[in-house]
Design a protein around this motif. Structure first.
Motif, short mmCIF file in Angstrom:
data_model
loop_
_atom_site.label_atom_id
_atom_site.label_comp_id
_atom_site.label_asym_id
_atom_site.label_seq_id
_atom_site.Cartn_x
_atom_site.Cartn_y
_atom_site.Cartn_z
N MET A 175 0.82 -1.21 0.00
CA MET A 175 0.00 0.00 0.00
C MET A 175 0.86 1.26 0.00
O MET A 175 0.50 2.26 -0.64
N ARG A 176 1.97 1.23 0.72
CA ARG A 176 2.87 2.38 0.72
C ARG A 176 3.41 2.63 -0.68
O ARG A 176 3.52 3.77 -1.12
N GLN A 177 3.75 1.56 -1.40
CA GLN A 177 4.28 1.70 -2.74
C GLN A 177 3.23 2.18 -3.73
O GLN A 177 3.54 2.87 -4.70
N GLN A 178 1.98 1.83 -3.47
CA GLN A 178 0.91 2.13 -4.43
C GLN A 178 -0.01 3.25 -3.93
O GLN A 178 -1.12 3.41 -4.43
N TRP A 179 0.46 4.04 -2.98
CA TRP A 179 -0.39 5.04 -2.35
C TRP A 179 -0.95 6.05 -3.35
O TRP A 179 -2.11 6.49 -3.23
N ALA A 180 -0.17 6.43 -4.35
CA ALA A 180 -0.60 7.46 -5.29
C ALA A 180 -1.84 7.02 -6.07
O ALA A 180 -2.82 7.78 -6.20
N SER A 181 -1.81 5.78 -6.60
CA SER A 181 -2.96 5.30 -7.36
C SER A 181 -4.16 5.07 -6.45
O SER A 181 -5.30 5.32 -6.85
N MET A 182 -3.92 4.62 -5.23
CA MET A 182 -5.03 4.38 -4.30
C MET A 182 -5.68 5.69 -3.87
O MET A 182 -6.91 5.78 -3.78
N VAL A 183 -4.88 6.71 -3.61
CA VAL A 183 -5.43 8.03 -3.26
C VAL A 183 -6.17 8.63 -4.45
O VAL A 183 -7.24 9.23 -4.29
N SER A 184 -5.61 8.46 -5.63
CA SER A 184 -6.26 8.96 -6.84
C SER A 184 -7.63 8.32 -7.04
O SER A 184 -8.62 9.00 -7.33
N MET A 185 -7.69 6.99 -6.87
CA MET A 185 -8.96 6.30 -7.02
C MET A 185 -9.94 6.74 -5.94
O MET A 185 -11.13 6.94 -6.20
N GLY A 186 -9.45 6.90 -4.70
CA GLY A 186 -10.30 7.39 -3.63
C GLY A 186 -10.84 8.78 -3.92
O GLY A 186 -11.99 9.09 -3.61
#
Length: 360
Positions: A21-32
């Motif tokens: 999740m730390r590595q993929q935080w940007a895409s996860m925040v973007s989707m959120g």
């Protein structure tokens, strides 16, 4: 609809889900952000469509469960039809059906903001507003056909999602919306994890570059146009240790990995937000908006529902980080319903959360 993450950010083998999740935080925040933004955009036009004439089945139909069952049946028929067409290579028919539905949904979100712009400019011609709204919708559809890159798909997807959220949300009382959400969550879990036909549907939409899903790239070089045709069904390798799947998450060459979320995963929580604002008792002070007024009590419940859905989204990301396609609705709908019940009990009282309903 399922969600899926493919690849880690730097090619290393992450030691835990939190590391992924730390590595993929940007895409996860973007989707959120797209999740929240779509719902808030739908909420912004709710005062315009919160009238009996716009409700899909009229004022009396808002409390009749038979119409919700009909909506769920339509979803199943649409899914079967699209998969049937895809298996026969009739992609042109799929595009025609989906694009027609998208264009109609776009109109309901575009027209209010065209009216607002023209009103600011001092232009009151209804014909000009109507013509401009249609022209914008056609232009977005043309752009989608000619250049279906991820940011075009997301733009159309967010607009379509906002329109659908509002139209369905003002058509049913919260109790029926919750029943709809529970039934859809069960169906989604079965369709993703058992029959897996929802993954086939998602791959069909990705193949045809249709905005019935949202795309959050993980790298700047990502291109949705170049995305594989079998994204959702390509991440279940034989012999994977499902008790510890994270070490198997590795990036493909070219850095074309992304996070996908079906538009339905946004629409269902959003429907409950809109329904809460539309049908709960008009309690508290009036709050002026750009398109009308809302009452503080129902609005607080709607925002509490949105917060609950966002909590469900965070919980969902812990599962998505494992690299598996996930059924999004169980957690997203569950979080939204919990947020509705808690915020509703506080803001308007438990008794106000129940509405009298009938089947027909």
């Amino acid at each position: 609809m399922g969600l899926e993450v493919r690849g880690s950010m730097d090619g290393s083998e992450p030691s835990s889900v939190l590391e992924v999740m730390r590595q993929q935080w940007a895409s996860m925040v973007s989707m959120g952000g797209m999740f929240v933004g779509t719902i808030l955009l739908g909420l912004s036009i709710q005062p315009i469509y919160n009238v009996d004439e716009v409700r899909a089945f009229g004022a009396e139909g808002a409390s009749k469960g038979g119409y919700v069952a009909l909506e769920l049946l339509f979803i199943m028929i649409f899914t079967v039809l699209i998969i049937w067409l895809a298996r026969r290579g009739l992609d042109f028919a799929i595009k025609a059906i989906v694009m027609l539905a998208l264009g109609m949904s776009l109109f309901y979100i575009v027209m209010p903001y065209v009216w607002l712009l023209f009103n600011i400019l001092g232009i009151s011609s209804s014909d000009l507003i109507l013509g401009s709204s249609i022209a914008i919708c056609i232009s977005l559809m043309a752009m989608l056909v000619k250049y279906p890159e991820w940011y075009v798909v997301n733009t159309v997807g967010v607009l379509v999602g906002a329109g659908v959220i509002t139209l369905i949300g003002v058509s049913f009382v919260p109790v029926l919306i919750i029943a709809f959400m529970l039934a859809a969550a069960v169906y989604d879990h079965w369709a993703v994890n058992s029959s897996k036909h929802m993954l086939e549907l998602a791959d069909t939409m990705i193949k045809n570059k249709l905005p019935v899903l949202l795309v959050a790239p993980k790298e700047r070089g990502y291109s949705f146009i170049e995305e594989d045709e079998q994204v959702m069904r390509s991440e279940t390798p034989e012999g994977m240790d499902w008790d510890d799947p994270a070490p198997h998450i590795k990036p493909k060459s070219g850095g074309r990995d992304a996070l996908f979320m079906g538009l339905g995963d946004v629409i269902f929580p959003g429907m409950l937000v809109i329904s809460s604002v539309s049908f709960l008792p008009e309690w508290g002070p009036e709050i002026g908006t750009i398109f009308g007024t809302m009452y503080a009590g129902p609005l607080a419940v709607g925002l509490g529902t949105l917060f609950g859905g966002l909590c469900g989204y965070v919980a969902l990301m812990t599962q998505v980080a494992r690299g598996e396609a996930q059924a999004g609705l169980p957690l997203l709908n569950g979080g939204s319903i919990l947020g509705y019940l808690i915020s509703g009990a506080i803001a308007v009282g438990p008794a106000a959360l129940w509405q009298d309903i009938s089947f027909l």
